[in-house]
Design a protein around this motif. Structure first.
Motif, PDB file in Angstrom:
ATOM      1  N   ASP A  14       0.807  -1.208   0.000  1.00  0.00           N
ATOM      2  CA  ASP A  14       0.000   0.000   0.000  1.00  0.00           C
ATOM      3  C   ASP A  14       0.846   1.267   0.000  1.00  0.00           C
ATOM      4  N   CYS A  15       2.050   1.186   0.560  1.00  0.00           N
ATOM      5  CA  CYS A  15       2.888   2.368   0.722  1.00  0.00           C
ATOM      6  C   CYS A  15       3.112   3.133  -0.582  1.00  0.00           C
ATOM      7  N   PRO A  16       3.540   2.489  -1.688  1.00  0.00           N
ATOM      8  CA  PRO A  16       3.737   3.246  -2.930  1.00  0.00           C
ATOM      9  C   PRO A  16       2.459   3.918  -3.422  1.00  0.00           C
ATOM     10  N   ASP A  17       1.327   3.231  -3.261  1.00  0.00           N
ATOM     11  CA  ASP A  17       0.055   3.807  -3.705  1.00  0.00           C
ATOM     12  C   ASP A  17      -0.316   5.033  -2.878  1.00  0.00           C
ATOM     13  N   ILE A  18      -0.054   4.960  -1.567  1.00  0.00           N
ATOM     14  CA  ILE A  18      -0.346   6.108  -0.705  1.00  0.00           C
ATOM     15  C   ILE A  18       0.486   7.308  -1.115  1.00  0.00           C
ATOM     16  N   VAL A  19       1.777   7.082  -1.398  1.00  0.00           N
ATOM     17  CA  VAL A  19       2.654   8.182  -1.821  1.00  0.00           C
ATOM     18  C   VAL A  19       2.153   8.796  -3.125  1.00  0.00           C
ATOM     19  N   LYS A  20       1.878   7.948  -4.098  1.00  0.00           N
ATOM     20  CA  LYS A  20       1.427   8.444  -5.402  1.00  0.00           C
ATOM     21  C   LYS A  20       0.115   9.206  -5.274  1.00  0.00           C
ATOM     22  N   THR A  21      -0.826   8.631  -4.522  1.00  0.00           N
ATOM     23  CA  THR A  21      -2.137   9.273  -4.355  1.00  0.00           C
ATOM     24  C   THR A  21      -2.010  10.600  -3.615  1.00  0.00           C
ATOM     25  N   ALA A  22      -1.193  10.620  -2.570  1.00  0.00           N
ATOM     26  CA  ALA A  22      -1.031  11.837  -1.773  1.00  0.00           C
ATOM     27  C   ALA A  22      -0.417  12.971  -2.593  1.00  0.00           C
ATOM     28  N   LEU A  23       0.594  12.646  -3.392  1.00  0.00           N
ATOM     29  CA  LEU A  23       1.237  13.685  -4.200  1.00  0.00           C
ATOM     30  C   LEU A  23       0.300  14.204  -5.283  1.00  0.00           C
ATOM     31  N   ASN A  24      -0.444  13.305  -5.907  1.00  0.00           N
ATOM     32  CA  ASN A  24      -1.411  13.734  -6.923  1.00  0.00           C
ATOM     33  C   ASN A  24      -2.518  14.590  -6.306  1.00  0.00           C
ATOM     34  N   ALA A  25      -2.986  14.177  -5.123  1.00  0.00           N
ATOM     35  CA  ALA A  25      -4.047  14.924  -4.445  1.00  0.00           C
ATOM     36  C   ALA A  25      -3.557  16.307  -4.045  1.00  0.00           C
ATOM     37  N   LEU A  31       2.655  17.791  10.830  1.00  0.00           N
ATOM     38  CA  LEU A  31       2.231  16.807   9.848  1.00  0.00           C
ATOM     39  C   LEU A  31       2.432  15.403  10.399  1.00  0.00           C
ATOM     40  N   SER A  32       1.643  14.467   9.888  1.00  0.00           N
ATOM     41  CA  SER A  32       1.730  13.081  10.360  1.00  0.00           C
ATOM     42  C   SER A  32       2.680  12.280   9.485  1.00  0.00           C
ATOM     43  N   PRO A  33       3.371  11.288  10.079  1.00  0.00           N
ATOM     44  CA  PRO A  33       4.224  10.403   9.276  1.00  0.00           C
ATOM     45  C   PRO A  33       3.386   9.495   8.394  1.00  0.00           C
ATOM     46  N   LEU A  34       4.035   8.849   7.454  1.00  0.00           N
ATOM     47  CA  LEU A  34       3.322   7.935   6.572  1.00  0.00           C
ATOM     48  C   LEU A  34       2.903   6.699   7.356  1.00  0.00           C
ATOM     49  N   ASP A  35       1.597   6.433   7.362  1.00  0.00           N
ATOM     50  CA  ASP A  35       1.020   5.286   8.068  1.00  0.00           C
ATOM     51  C   ASP A  35       0.180   4.522   7.056  1.00  0.00           C
ATOM     52  N   ALA A  36       0.743   3.413   6.553  1.00  0.00           N
ATOM     53  CA  ALA A  36       0.047   2.651   5.520  1.00  0.00           C
ATOM     54  C   ALA A  36      -1.248   2.051   6.035  1.00  0.00           C
ATOM     55  N   LYS A  37      -1.270   1.657   7.306  1.00  0.00           N
ATOM     56  CA  LYS A  37      -2.471   1.045   7.863  1.00  0.00           C
ATOM     57  C   LYS A  37      -3.611   2.051   7.961  1.00  0.00           C
ATOM     58  N   ALA A  38      -3.275   3.293   8.377  1.00  0.00           N
ATOM     59  CA  ALA A  38      -4.302   4.328   8.514  1.00  0.00           C
ATOM     60  C   ALA A  38      -4.531   5.086   7.209  1.00  0.00           C
ATOM     61  N   ASP A  39      -3.694   4.794   6.176  1.00  0.00           N
ATOM     62  CA  ASP A  39      -3.798   5.460   4.879  1.00  0.00           C
ATOM     63  C   ASP A  39      -3.635   6.977   5.024  1.00  0.00           C
ATOM     64  N   THR A  40      -2.632   7.397   5.776  1.00  0.00           N
ATOM     65  CA  THR A  40      -2.375   8.830   5.975  1.00  0.00           C
ATOM     66  C   THR A  40      -0.903   9.141   5.744  1.00  0.00           C
ATOM     67  N   TRP A  41      -0.662  10.340   5.240  1.00  0.00           N
ATOM     68  CA  TRP A  41       0.696  10.873   5.064  1.00  0.00           C
ATOM     69  C   TRP A  41       0.559  12.383   4.907  1.00  0.00           C
ATOM     70  N   GLY A  42       0.955  13.112   5.925  1.00  0.00           N
ATOM     71  CA  GLY A  42       0.778  14.556   5.900  1.00  0.00           C
ATOM     72  C   GLY A  42       1.652  15.223   4.848  1.00  0.00           C
ATOM     73  N   VAL A  43       1.016  16.029   4.007  1.00  0.00           N
ATOM     74  CA  VAL A  43       1.728  16.807   2.983  1.00  0.00           C
ATOM     75  C   VAL A  43       1.135  18.213   2.951  1.00  0.00           C
ATOM     76  N   ALA A  44       1.998  19.219   2.911  1.00  0.00           N
ATOM     77  CA  ALA A  44       1.541  20.613   2.826  1.00  0.00           C
ATOM     78  C   ALA A  44       2.457  21.389   1.896  1.00  0.00           C
ATOM     79  N   LEU A  45       1.912  22.424   1.290  1.00  0.00           N
ATOM     80  CA  LEU A  45       2.684  23.325   0.433  1.00  0.00           C
ATOM     81  C   LEU A  45       2.649  24.725   1.011  1.00  0.00           C
ATOM     82  N   MET A  46       3.737  25.467   0.817  1.00  0.00           N
ATOM     83  CA  MET A  46       3.785  26.884   1.171  1.00  0.00           C
ATOM     84  C   MET A  46       4.443  27.665   0.045  1.00  0.00           C
ATOM     85  N   LYS A  47       3.986  28.884  -0.154  1.00  0.00           N
ATOM     86  CA  LYS A  47       4.632  29.838  -1.044  1.00  0.00           C
ATOM     87  C   LYS A  47       5.085  31.003  -0.174  1.00  0.00           C
TER      88      LYS A  47
END
Length: 470
Positions: free
Chosen positions: A26-37, A87-103
């Motif tokens: 699940d980990c690669p899918d979570i990363v890909k989904t999170a970045l796309n989202a 931000l939260s660390p990547l947790d494959a079981k909980a399907d979470t990975w905190g990502v934020a952007l700033m300008k």
């Protein structure tokens, strides 16, 4: 051991292995989904704003900020009103990975609103804004007046204001008689008496600032910490912050965990309390200054700064040293505006040959050292040094010949040395001052360095760079 007991243990082991395998898958899918989202949700983020990219993260506003909503992906918040972001660390079981952007504006002028410093925060990261939500007021000169380096009639004059000139006030002296002001493009800044200004707004809203306090925009100075070696799969990066400066904007100044950073590049930051902050430059060049020592960090290398328990630099930087390029392959480069490739590991012994032709020599920042009068740093700024054109000819790198091509001839008594690959030093005296010049070739089209001038007990340290003309 009974048959049933062995069977129970086997089932438990099977379930454990199965869950681990699912989590790893699940980990690669979570990363890909999170970045796309994040890329989709944060397309509208503007200057001095933060965007909630992917769950989960929490934000705390500055004291007194009421209108603050930052609870779901796509939410935007002005960073001037943001005190802390976790931000939260990547947790494959909980399907979470905190990502934020700033300008972040940093030291970019107000006249270039389309240019910003891009921050990508991911994983186990906490960042605290070291710049309070300070008020500003629009002011203008009633008459011709002097802008001074200190809030005093005896302070050195740094600029002559013309009647009607518009400025921005961001601080007031403790006696209320002087305002710290700057122009819209930040090329003019200093102190001016309130008696010669027309002020729009209430002076009581301005923060009282010391005469030698640096002026930072929101999140230009911050403290942060991150997880270490916490990526659960090879497709995920270890937690940290990726920062990219806009192309062609020169050097951007930041203060990170109490260390002064300059970047004209893309860099990856990690930090741990009672450990160290690591700055890895994956493209371009950076510098880090702490404990009175400056280290130039070329692409493909990293520098490390020791931190105390409060995430504050408490020693001198170590480096540059080669980084492990393979470990950086999963960095979320798709979320920064400029397409780049991660530089191969820096080889300090490999000779770099600069491209022959016309180059621009620039002073990026000035730091006053020991023995300099108070306010010297505000008086002597990088804006005082126009860019000069230099010529690098074919053949071996000749520092004296290149210096002379600018029209400012190096004295015949100058001592030029080549202490290590890609570093060229020069020492000479000029008008009674001692000059120490260091240039480091970091790529065929980029040269960084420092220039130290010591005279009358004052040492000025200039961060300089040379770039190949277009």
């Amino acid at each position: 051991m009974s048959f049933l007991h062995r069977l129970s243990l086997s089932i438990i082991a099977f379930l454990f292995i199965s869950v681990a395998a699912v989590n790893a898958a699940d980990c690669p899918d979570i990363v890909k989904t999170a970045l796309n989202a994040t890329d989709s949700a944060c397309s509208a983020v503007g200057r001095n704003q933060a965007c909630y990219g992917n769950i989960s993260l929490t934000a705390e506003p500055q004291a007194g900020i009421v209108a603050f909503n930052f609870t779901k992906p796509g939410d935007l918040a002005d960073i001037v009103g943001m005190k802390q972001l976790v931000l939260s660390p990547l947790d494959a079981k909980a399907d979470t990975w905190g990502v934020a952007l700033m300008k972040v504006q940093a030291n970019l002028p107000d006249t270039l609103p389309g240019q910003n410093v891009s921050f990508v925060l991911f994983g186990d990261v906490q960042i605290d804004n070291a710049v309070g939500a300070a008020a500003t007021l629009d002011v203008s000169a009633k008459q011709s007046a002097n802008l001074r380096e200190q809030p005093s009639k005896t302070g050195k004059v740094v600029f002559a204001l013309k009647s009607g000139m518009a400025l921005v006030a961001d601080g007031i002296s403790d006696d209320g008689a002087w305002l710290r002001v700057h122009s819209a493009d930040s090329t003019v800044q200093g102190w001016v008496s309130t008696t010669v200004l027309t002020v729009t707004g209430d002076l009581k809203t301005l923060a009282v600032v010391k005469s030698d306090a640096p002026r930072y925009s929101p999140m230009q100075a911050f403290y942060f910490k991150s997880g270490l070696n916490d990526a659960p799969c090879s497709q995920a990066p270890d937690s940290g912050i990726l920062i990219q400066t806009p192309q062609g904007a020169g050097k951007i100044s930041l203060n990170v965990d109490g260390a002064d950073i300059t970047l004209g590049s893309t860099a990856y930051f990690q930090a741990q309390a009672s450990g160290e902050m690591t700055l890895s430059v994956v493209e371009g060049q950076g510098t880090v200054t702490a404990g009175g020592k400056t280290v130039i960090v070329p692409a493909g290398s990293r520098a490390r700064v020791p931190l105390d328990a409060n995430l504050t630099a408490n020693g001198t930087p170590v480096g540059p040293e080669p980084y492990d390029a393979a470990s950086l392959g999963a960095l979320p480069l798709k979320l920064v505006p400029q397409t780049i490739a991660i530089a191969p590991a820096y080889d300090p012994n490999a000779a770099i040959i600069p491209t022959p032709g016309k180059w621009l020599f620039s002073v990026n920042s000035v730091t006053a050292g020991k023995g300099c009068p108070s306010g010297m740093e505000q008086f002597i700024t990088a804006a005082m040094f126009p860019k000069n054109t230099l010529t690098i000819p074919d053949g071996p790198f000749d520092l004296k010949q290149i210096f002379d091509s600018s029209g400012s001839r190096m004295p015949a008594s100058a001592v030029v040395t080549h202490p290590q690959p890609n570093e060229y030093d020069a020492d000479f005296s000029d008008s009674g001052s001692k000059v120490h010049f260091v240039l480091n070739i970091t790529s065929p089209g980029a040269i960084g360095g420092t220039l130290s001038v010591e005279g009358q007990g004052c040492q000025l340290n200039l961060d300089v760079s040379m770039t190949l003309s277009a």
